[in-house]
Design a protein around this motif. Structure first.
Motif, PDB file in Angstrom:
ATOM      1  N   MET A  66       0.827  -1.207   0.000  1.00  0.00           N
ATOM      2  CA  MET A  66       0.000   0.000   0.000  1.00  0.00           C
ATOM      3  C   MET A  66       0.863   1.260   0.000  1.00  0.00           C
ATOM      4  O   MET A  66       0.370   2.369  -0.050  1.00  0.00           O
ATOM      5  CB  MET A  66      -0.930  -0.003   1.201  1.00  0.00           C
ATOM      6  CG  MET A  66      -1.986   1.065   1.100  1.00  0.00           C
ATOM      7  SD  MET A  66      -3.429   0.707   2.086  1.00  0.00           S
ATOM      8  CE  MET A  66      -3.763  -0.957   1.669  1.00  0.00           C
ATOM      9  N   ALA A  67       2.192   1.069   0.018  1.00  0.00           N
ATOM     10  CA  ALA A  67       3.073   2.237  -0.053  1.00  0.00           C
ATOM     11  C   ALA A  67       2.723   3.033  -1.298  1.00  0.00           C
ATOM     12  O   ALA A  67       2.433   2.470  -2.346  1.00  0.00           O
ATOM     13  CB  ALA A  67       4.523   1.769  -0.112  1.00  0.00           C
ATOM     14  N   GLY A  68       2.744   4.331  -1.197  1.00  0.00           N
ATOM     15  CA  GLY A  68       2.464   5.154  -2.351  1.00  0.00           C
ATOM     16  C   GLY A  68       1.007   5.155  -2.746  1.00  0.00           C
ATOM     17  O   GLY A  68       0.663   5.557  -3.848  1.00  0.00           O
ATOM     18  N   ARG A  69       0.143   4.702  -1.869  1.00  0.00           N
ATOM     19  CA  ARG A  69      -1.290   4.682  -2.138  1.00  0.00           C
ATOM     20  C   ARG A  69      -1.763   6.081  -2.511  1.00  0.00           C
ATOM     21  O   ARG A  69      -1.406   7.063  -1.875  1.00  0.00           O
ATOM     22  CB  ARG A  69      -1.981   4.211  -0.851  1.00  0.00           C
ATOM     23  CG  ARG A  69      -3.470   4.251  -0.888  1.00  0.00           C
ATOM     24  CD  ARG A  69      -3.991   3.545   0.347  1.00  0.00           C
ATOM     25  NE  ARG A  69      -5.323   4.016   0.700  1.00  0.00           N
ATOM     26  CZ  ARG A  69      -6.393   3.824  -0.046  1.00  0.00           C
ATOM     27  NH1 ARG A  69      -6.289   3.188  -1.194  1.00  0.00           N
ATOM     28  NH2 ARG A  69      -7.571   4.272   0.341  1.00  0.00           N
TER      29      ARG A  69
ATOM     30  N   LEU B  60      -4.157   8.864  -2.461  1.00  0.00           N
ATOM     31  CA  LEU B  60      -5.299   9.328  -1.674  1.00  0.00           C
ATOM     32  C   LEU B  60      -5.881  10.607  -2.267  1.00  0.00           C
ATOM     33  O   LEU B  60      -6.642  11.311  -1.617  1.00  0.00           O
ATOM     34  CB  LEU B  60      -4.864   9.570  -0.227  1.00  0.00           C
ATOM     35  CG  LEU B  60      -4.377   8.322   0.517  1.00  0.00           C
ATOM     36  CD1 LEU B  60      -3.845   8.685   1.885  1.00  0.00           C
ATOM     37  CD2 LEU B  60      -5.490   7.296   0.653  1.00  0.00           C
TER      38      LEU B  60
ATOM     39  N   GLN C  73      -6.302  -8.690  -4.369  1.00  0.00           N
ATOM     40  CA  GLN C  73      -5.967  -9.464  -3.177  1.00  0.00           C
ATOM     41  C   GLN C  73      -6.303  -8.689  -1.915  1.00  0.00           C
ATOM     42  O   GLN C  73      -6.211  -9.221  -0.826  1.00  0.00           O
ATOM     43  CB  GLN C  73      -4.499  -9.884  -3.195  1.00  0.00           C
ATOM     44  CG  GLN C  73      -3.485  -8.787  -2.974  1.00  0.00           C
ATOM     45  CD  GLN C  73      -3.100  -8.109  -4.278  1.00  0.00           C
ATOM     46  OE1 GLN C  73      -3.929  -7.868  -5.165  1.00  0.00           O
ATOM     47  NE2 GLN C  73      -1.820  -7.781  -4.404  1.00  0.00           N
TER      48      GLN C  73
ATOM     49  N   SER D 262      -8.950  -6.605   0.606  1.00  0.00           N
ATOM     50  CA  SER D 262     -10.365  -6.637   0.914  1.00  0.00           C
ATOM     51  C   SER D 262     -10.690  -5.434   1.783  1.00  0.00           C
ATOM     52  O   SER D 262      -9.796  -4.742   2.254  1.00  0.00           O
ATOM     53  CB  SER D 262     -10.732  -7.950   1.601  1.00  0.00           C
ATOM     54  OG  SER D 262      -9.898  -8.157   2.720  1.00  0.00           O
TER      55      SER D 262
ATOM     56  N   PRO E 244     -13.110  -1.761   2.502  1.00  0.00           N
ATOM     57  CA  PRO E 244     -13.382  -0.554   1.720  1.00  0.00           C
ATOM     58  C   PRO E 244     -12.165   0.323   1.472  1.00  0.00           C
ATOM     59  O   PRO E 244     -12.205   1.185   0.601  1.00  0.00           O
ATOM     60  CB  PRO E 244     -14.405   0.193   2.586  1.00  0.00           C
ATOM     61  CG  PRO E 244     -14.153  -0.286   3.982  1.00  0.00           C
ATOM     62  CD  PRO E 244     -13.690  -1.706   3.845  1.00  0.00           C
ATOM     63  N   LEU E 245     -11.066   0.097   2.193  1.00  0.00           N
ATOM     64  CA  LEU E 245      -9.973   1.065   2.130  1.00  0.00           C
ATOM     65  C   LEU E 245      -9.306   1.140   0.766  1.00  0.00           C
ATOM     66  O   LEU E 245      -8.666   2.124   0.440  1.00  0.00           O
ATOM     67  CB  LEU E 245      -8.930   0.758   3.210  1.00  0.00           C
ATOM     68  CG  LEU E 245      -9.312   1.297   4.583  1.00  0.00           C
ATOM     69  CD1 LEU E 245      -8.451   0.684   5.654  1.00  0.00           C
ATOM     70  CD2 LEU E 245      -9.191   2.813   4.601  1.00  0.00           C
TER      71      LEU E 245
ATOM     72  N   GLY F  84      -2.536 -13.690  -1.570  1.00  0.00           N
ATOM     73  CA  GLY F  84      -2.738 -12.783  -0.450  1.00  0.00           C
ATOM     74  C   GLY F  84      -4.208 -12.523  -0.140  1.00  0.00           C
ATOM     75  O   GLY F  84      -4.523 -11.770   0.776  1.00  0.00           O
TER      76      GLY F  84
END
Lengths: 373, 373
Positions: free
Chosen positions: B1-4, B6, B140, B142, B144-145, B236
């Motif tokens: 999730m790095a660099g997600r 937003l 992979q 799950s 809502p995030l 995953g």
């Protein structure tokens, strides 16, 4: 290959004087993806590279892509020979190279190390100028056309211990450094076990999955998403090359594949008796296994710290929360939701690099967010 | 999730008047990845979305990401209910939604269609307002995030035939269109066979591969490259969710897994007797299977034409050749080398879109390249 980048090669760091003295000039035998990419990396660093291939067209293409020259080297001047031919041909080509280039160190890049060393020993070859190695890079493509001087950057490159003088090993270490790879020394048998685990067996599983797609009615294939494409990507690899790799490492692979067959049999039995635990257990085991893989570049994941924020019960508040975290210049490494029976809204758990957590907590509190301590 | 990412959501096309009339307002029950993403897509198109989840924190997070509101809908006004709960809960939640929202069409997004329809029929539910569907998207991750209004863009979205009035089907088609997905109608059993082939079985193969990684000594994992990461990415996935999906489709999956076990047994035997053909044959079969997958977005690949150029026997010439092709503004779709016993240098085969080949040939000839006609 759509959108292939054909722009000129960006030069890596030029070779240092010491590296230049260790390596210049190099002969690369075999100008497939790996050989041509090594040629590109060395050429870009200013080392003279002479390319040889049983197919002159491959050597010419590699040369055209900046991997070196197709002109012959002065044999006695050559410092390093990189043998990048298919595994079955490696021992013979290494032996000939040692004889032809009398002052050169010879390395190979085959995916299996112990059988190569055994074959050379059996042939009575003096191994003081031979150092086996294996760059952990490649792709489902083969041939020089997809070569890149950056193929090895940040990838592991194994040097197999047990042969070569200290000076010989130093030359191959200089090669690894110039290609931008990360060096590991391993005993040949340890290397072969490790690549069976993390490369050869996954390749076989990918091929087993992909082979069944031949039986799938074409309209059904329209439902294929990213998942099956990822699982089967490496199944696009070259059958001749991989046939040789797997055959050479078959003892290790057999042991590991038998364990997978046992897992599969257990799953089949569980599915047959509709035992939900059999399925959930396998998926959970897989998730655990995949999380054991180190971070993308082989670093152990850096230490994370967690900031836990109460989830705001107001529209738009969460978007504002994310915006404020970003405004702090902090990278969100992971996010998760925590349920809390005592609080209907629960908490959002924000993982950031350990060094950033304290400042983030202070800033969030100052902005009025409710943190859990 | 790095660099997600937003950053704020880019709005898709707003709903047309007809779509608005068909759908507004919508209730989404279950705000995991798929439910929250549907909410985001509909909200971005201007449709009012009411979010419900057994965990209020999930619904709040989904709302915070732009998926809709956690406030209640006026039940009799609701046009469409999207049931996006785990497969085991789907029949019951669909039945309750049909009873509660008397004027709404109810759809679900479960990965298996026939068992859901059978369960509803068995419960004696009137299916005129129910339409089963399945968007072929997910990841992979799950919850809502990781929701995105673009999750379904260009993905296939199956509507399962055999239930629902024509009007009911039209509403779900409007949903599919607003999410930017590509609609397919399939009989439930055909759908279930297809997803077993292209999704559930690859998931199991990925999990089987990843599960073995638990037994691998950590230093060996340092040699893991992109291949094993690709093969194991979907491993995953969430065990509870996937346990339910696989159990629900176990008959189809069993048939296909047994075929894979037969292939595996054959390979094990071939490895045991050192029969190189067993290995090469499997890798070749896998390569054939992977090439059967349609292009990335499910288009059949566009027609290609090939321009064949003699490989120049001069340093730097190939780089110039590529530069000239690029200067023509033509995208190279594929490249390969052809050996020719009569010519030491061989040929480079350049595949381009059919419409561009003639002009490219003319330009190349004019620049002095030797083409093979």
């Amino acid at each position: 290959m759509a959108g292939r980048d054909l722009s000129p090669i960006r030069a890596p760091q030029p070779a240092s004087e010491r590296q230049y003295a260790e390596l210049d000039p190099v002969v690369v035998i075999g100008t497939g993806l790996v050989g041509a990419s090594i040629g590109c990396a060395l050429s870009a660093a200013g080392i003279q590279v002479h390319l040889r291939d049983r197919y002159r067209s491959h050597a010419l293409v590699a040369a055209g892509l900046g991997a070196g020259t197709v002109s012959s080297a002065q044999n006695s001047a050559v410092k390093l020979v990189v043998v990048a031919v298919p595994p079955d041909a490696v021992p013979e080509v290494v032996e000939r190279a040692l004889a032809r280039y009398r002052h050169a160190v010879v390395t190979d890049v085959a995916s299996v190390k112990k059988p190569v060393m055994d074959a050379l020993r059996e042939a009575g070859v003096d191994l003081s100028r031979y150092v086996g190695s294996h760059p952990m890079a490649g792709s489902q493509y083969s041939g020089p056309l997809t070569a890149s001087p950056h193929l090895f950057v940040d990838r592991r490159w194994v040097i197999a211990d047990g042969s070569g003088s200290a000076q010989a090993v130093r030359r191959v270490e200089a090669l690894v450094a110039l290609c931008g790879a990360r060096l590991i020394h391993l005993a040949p048998a340890d290397h072969d076990r490790a690549v069976a685990e993390v490369s050869h067996v996954p390749q076989i599983m990918s091929s087993l999955t992909a082979a069944r797609l031949r039986e799938v009615p074409p309209p059904d294939l329209l439902l294929a998403g990213q998942g099956v494409r990822d699982v089967t990507r490496v199944a696009g690899s070259d059958p001749t090359l991989w046939g040789q790799i797997i055959a050479a490492n078959r003892t290790e692979i057999l042991t590991q594949l038998r364990a997978i067959r046992a897992d599969l049999d257990q799953l089949l039995e569980g599915l047959g008796t509709n035992d939900p635990q059999a399925v959930t257990g396998l998926i959970a085991a897989g998730r655990e296994g995949v999380s054991a893989l180190p971070g993308k570049h082989g670093h152990p994941g850096s230490a994370l710290d967690t900031v836990v924020v109460e989830i705001p019960d107001a529209p738009g508040a969460l978007a504002r929360l994310f915006a404020e975290i970003q405004a702090q210049g902090v990278n969100i490494e992971d996010l998760s939701i925590e349920h809390d029976l005592a609080k209907p809204a629960g908490y959002l758990s924000v993982a950031v690099e350990a060094g950033h957590a304290e400042a983030l907590r202070a800033a969030m509190t100052a902005s009025g967010w409710e943190l859990r301590s």
